[in-house]
Design a protein around this motif. Structure first.
Motif, short mmCIF file in Angstrom:
data_model
loop_
_atom_site.label_atom_id
_atom_site.label_comp_id
_atom_site.label_asym_id
_atom_site.label_seq_id
_atom_site.Cartn_x
_atom_site.Cartn_y
_atom_site.Cartn_z
N ALA A 403 23.03 10.98 33.73
CA ALA A 403 23.20 12.05 32.15
C ALA A 403 22.14 11.16 30.78
O ALA A 403 22.28 11.44 30.36
N LEU A 404 21.34 9.92 31.34
CA LEU A 404 20.26 9.75 29.98
C LEU A 404 18.79 10.97 30.29
O LEU A 404 18.35 11.28 31.73
N LYS A 405 18.13 10.55 29.56
CA LYS A 405 17.18 11.45 29.25
C LYS A 405 16.34 9.80 29.22
O LYS A 405 16.57 8.84 29.33
N PRO A 406 14.09 10.42 29.74
CA PRO A 406 13.58 9.54 29.64
C PRO A 406 13.34 8.77 28.59
O PRO A 406 13.15 7.38 28.82
N LEU A 453 18.16 1.71 13.71
CA LEU A 453 18.06 2.05 12.61
C LEU A 453 17.03 2.64 12.47
O LEU A 453 15.95 2.88 11.66
N ALA A 454 15.71 1.87 13.57
CA ALA A 454 14.39 2.02 13.05
C ALA A 454 14.60 3.55 13.79
O ALA A 454 12.44 4.31 13.39
N MET A 455 15.22 4.18 14.76
CA MET A 455 14.38 5.05 15.60
C MET A 455 15.72 6.01 15.44
O MET A 455 16.79 6.15 16.95
N PRO A 456 16.09 6.51 14.30
CA PRO A 456 17.76 6.87 14.35
C PRO A 456 18.02 8.30 15.57
O PRO A 456 18.60 8.84 16.12
N GLU A 457 16.82 8.79 15.76
CA GLU A 457 17.23 9.77 16.67
C GLU A 457 16.20 9.77 18.68
O GLU A 457 17.11 10.67 18.77
N ARG A 458 17.15 8.49 18.27
CA ARG A 458 16.61 7.79 19.50
C ARG A 458 18.14 7.63 20.54
O ARG A 458 19.41 6.98 19.36
N THR A 459 18.64 7.57 21.09
CA THR A 459 19.87 7.17 22.02
C THR A 459 20.02 5.85 22.33
O THR A 459 18.45 5.77 23.45
N VAL A 460 20.46 4.81 22.55
CA VAL A 460 20.81 4.03 22.54
C VAL A 460 21.48 3.19 23.73
O VAL A 460 23.33 3.75 23.01
N VAL A 461 21.43 2.60 23.89
CA VAL A 461 22.91 2.88 25.23
C VAL A 461 22.40 0.71 25.58
O VAL A 461 21.25 0.31 26.17
N GLN A 462 23.57 -0.02 25.39
CA GLN A 462 23.39 -1.20 25.40
C GLN A 462 24.70 -1.72 26.54
O GLN A 462 25.55 -1.14 26.87
N ILE A 463 24.18 -2.33 27.42
CA ILE A 463 24.63 -2.36 29.32
C ILE A 463 24.94 -3.80 28.60
O ILE A 463 23.92 -5.13 29.49
N VAL A 464 26.07 -4.43 28.89
CA VAL A 464 26.58 -5.52 29.22
C VAL A 464 27.44 -5.76 30.72
O VAL A 464 28.53 -4.86 31.01
N LEU A 543 38.49 3.34 28.46
CA LEU A 543 38.52 2.41 30.33
C LEU A 543 38.96 2.71 31.21
O LEU A 543 39.68 3.90 31.31
N VAL A 544 37.98 2.80 31.77
CA VAL A 544 37.96 3.56 33.49
C VAL A 544 38.10 2.55 34.31
O VAL A 544 37.15 1.37 34.46
N SER A 545 38.75 2.99 35.47
CA SER A 545 38.94 2.09 36.81
C SER A 545 38.96 2.58 37.94
O SER A 545 38.75 1.93 38.80
N ASP A 546 38.83 4.33 37.44
CA ASP A 546 38.65 4.89 38.94
C ASP A 546 37.21 5.44 38.82
O ASP A 546 37.41 5.89 37.87
N PRO A 547 37.07 5.61 40.18
CA PRO A 547 35.75 6.19 39.86
C PRO A 547 35.75 7.96 40.02
O PRO A 547 34.56 7.83 39.50
N ALA A 548 36.41 8.39 40.39
CA ALA A 548 36.48 9.36 39.82
C ALA A 548 36.66 10.16 38.87
O ALA A 548 36.03 10.51 38.07
N THR A 549 36.65 8.89 37.60
CA THR A 549 37.05 9.29 36.04
C THR A 549 35.46 9.42 35.65
O THR A 549 35.40 8.89 34.57
N VAL A 550 34.42 8.57 36.34
CA VAL A 550 33.35 7.45 35.54
C VAL A 550 32.58 8.60 35.19
O VAL A 550 32.08 8.51 33.81
N GLU A 551 32.36 9.79 35.69
CA GLU A 551 30.87 10.95 35.41
C GLU A 551 31.45 11.93 34.43
O GLU A 551 31.04 11.97 33.30
N GLY A 552 33.17 11.59 33.79
CA GLY A 552 33.11 12.25 32.61
C GLY A 552 33.55 11.24 31.71
O GLY A 552 33.06 12.13 30.05
N ALA A 553 33.83 10.38 31.87
CA ALA A 553 34.37 9.58 30.58
C ALA A 553 32.76 9.19 30.44
O ALA A 553 31.84 9.01 29.20
N ILE A 554 31.31 8.83 31.36
CA ILE A 554 30.16 9.45 30.45
C ILE A 554 29.64 9.94 29.68
O ILE A 554 29.24 9.90 28.54
N ALA A 555 30.02 11.31 29.82
CA ALA A 555 30.08 12.69 29.29
C ALA A 555 30.51 12.52 27.90
O ALA A 555 29.81 12.62 26.60
#
Length: 576
Positions: A403-406, A453-464, A543-555
């Protein structure tokens, strides 16, 4: 001194000095010590004078890491204002991370007023002024700073700021610390008493190239090598070094391993990318290059070949901040890795014969085949979605990657699921990966905001992980995100606790009592819903716990972020 000259407070000249050193922003957690600066800022605004923009952060962890993210994106360190010893203490963990990541930031803190009975403007006037004065305030962050200073007089305010900036921006870069009592900020000085210190005369020191003999020595070794290896972690802080390493690796047939990468050091789809674990290659290598790396391997798990000839090329080859650092280096070259590798490639091209080129091409072909096999393995690992309540993190990260761009930026603070993120979310463009250099969890929330803040045009994803989410002061980061319109996506891979704690215990005591009783002190509250934390701050939360809902939640989460609203995706993944 001309008696007709205008007189201003130290705080006034301090703001001018911040302009002089080129600060765009001050990331602030103000206290009573900052009253003179707040007054000066109000005067500047009234007069429509230029000054750094103040970003208010409810927690110092957010402020320091936000400044770090902005510095990563721009190459220019910024300022952080915190409150006396208390704010300094709250900043210490972030300073640890910045020290290890070599990120330039000026941390500034007031000190308790030193007068008690109204002798000077700014004297002690509240309870905390008596209890917030330790014997050695700077000791809280001294292990993590390149320089520290207490401003003794406003007459040198601009000189002190220039010195702080010069030190933090000089290679190897890093954080610095400046303190000032309130009375010092209120002092009045005429304009003629305050000197300026321009960058062209008092600027930073940059790392340079290496001598020709050393470059030639490395080239000679590589020309004869059969199993060359390059290990890097942070060479990619200079985006121009990424394609250079790729070109060098392809030309000389060098396997490149990124162990605990802090940046993209080689496009992950390069045929020479050897993955993220050096163990097998380490045992076989005959010539090795350590390029901008602090921990190239774990000696207890990955024994190196004593016959390997190593060259160490690093902006911080001495590793002075490491009490013990004993990785091998037959030849150590401190300097700018981009300059050094560019010279090395030029020498190799000049000296390489047809036989070398043929051997190198064959190595590249084999490395590409190994890379294809690793990618196939990653696809297999992501094929099983998992079960309800235990989503396969490989599956989720692979879905997120699709779902992410390069050009989207990924901050990997998933810790024990960090290798999963690396395997399933390859990054191919410089600057699209940020990793954890230190040991202070909770860096990625604030840093994501600084990058945005420095690059407002970019999508930033934090994975924790769930443990890291707690450490990141999410109420603070979400508040700043909403207030300043800096939307980021936070993905929480919730494995129900601290897997690192459990795994460490098992490594030391594989058959111990902790294992027998399943008592690792690592399980966190199972019923937390981090999506509600996001919603409380006005962000999108799922909140997702069912694998079937992952792609929709990401979108939906990405739609929210790209529409200007932060999102938190709380995913229940395989338990620790």
């Amino acid at each position: 001194m001309d008696s007709n000259e205008a007189r201003h407070s130290t705080a006034h000249y301090f703001l001018e000095g911040l302009n002089d050193i080129g600060f765009d922003y001050l990331f602030c957690n103000f206290g009573t010590d900052h009253a003179p600066l707040i007054e000066a800022m109000a005067s500047f605004r009234q007069a429509r004078r230029k000054m750094p923009v103040a970003i208010l952060c409810p927690h110092e962890n957010t402020a320091v890491h936000m400044a770090a993210g902005y510095a990563i994106a721009t190459g220019r360190g910024q300022g952080v204002m915190v409150h006396v010893d208390a704010g300094t203490a709250n900043s210490a963990m972030a300073l640890h991370n910045l020290c290890r990541a070599r990120i330039p930031v000026l941390l500034m803190a007031g000190k308790a007023p030193f007068t008690t009975r109204g002798e000077l403007l700014g004297t002690r006037d509240t309870y905390v002024h008596f209890v917030q004065e330790p014997f050695d305030q700077a000791s809280v962050v001294r292990p993590y700073t390149k320089w520290e200073y207490n401003l003794p007089s406003g007459v040198i305010a601009k000189e002190a700021l220039r010195r702080a900036h010069t030190v933090m921006q000089s290679d190897p870069r890093g954080p610095v610390y400046l303190t000032f009592p309130r009375e010092t900020l209120t002092e009045l000085w005429s304009e003629g008493q305050i000197r300026s210190y321009p960058a062209e005369r008092f600027g930073a020191v940059a790392a340079g190239a290496a001598d020709a003999a050393s470059i030639d020595a490395i080239a000679t070794k590589l020309l004869a090598a059969e199993r060359p290896l390059l290990i890097s972690s942070y060479a990619g802080r200079n985006h121009a070094t990424v394609p250079l390493i790729d070109e060098l690796a392809r030309f000389a047939g060098i396997r490149v391993v990124e162990f605990n990468p802090l940046y993209v050091n080689l496009p992950h789809d390069s045929p020479c990318h050897g993955g993220f674990m050096p163990a097998k290659a380490l045992a076989e290598a005959d010539v090795g290059l350590l390029v901008d790396v602090d921990v190239p391997w774990i000696p207890s798990d990955m024994p190196d070949n004593p016959a390997t000839w190593w060259a160490h090329i690093d902006v911080d080859a001495e590793k002075r901040n490491f009490p013990m650092w004993t990785f091998p280096g037959n030849l150590r070259l401190p300097g700018d890795s981009h300059l050094i590798l560019a010279d090395l490639l030029a020498v190799l091209k000049a000296k390489a014969g047809s036989g070398f080129k043929a051997r190198a091409a064959e190595r590249v072909k084999r490395l590409a085949e190994e890379g294809n096999a690793r990618r196939e393995q990653a696809v297999k690992a992501a094929a099983a979605p998992g079960s309800v309540g235990q989503i396969n993190p490989h599956y989720l990260c692979a879905a997120l990657a699709k779902a992410l761009k390069p050009s989207d930026i990924v901050l990997n603070e998933a810790i024990r699921n960090g290798p999963v993120v690396a395997q399933q979310m390859p990054r191919t463009e410089p600057g699209t990966l940020i990793g954890l250099a230190g040991g202070g969890l909770g860096f990625s929330g604030g840093m994501a905001l600084g990058l945005k803040l420095a690059m407002p045009e970019r999508t930033v994803v934090q994975i924790v992980g769930d443990g890291t989410f707690y450490f990141s002061n999410p109420q603070s980061t979400l508040a700043v995100s909403g207030h300043y319109k800096l939307p980021v996506l936070t993905v929480v891979l919730d494995n129900s606790g601290w897997a690192a704690v459990k795994e460490a215990t098992l490594r030391v005591y594989p058959d111990g009592e902790a294992r027998a009783g399943d008592a690792f002190g690592a399980t966190l509250a199972p019923d937390m819903n981090f999506a509600l934390v996001a919603q409380a701050a006005g962000a999108h939360g799922e909140l997702v716990s069912d694998p079937a809902t992952v792609e929709g939640a990401i979108a939906r989460c990405l739609d929210a972020v790209r529409g200007g609203r932060s999102a938190v995706l709380h995913a229940k993944v395989t338990k620790l």
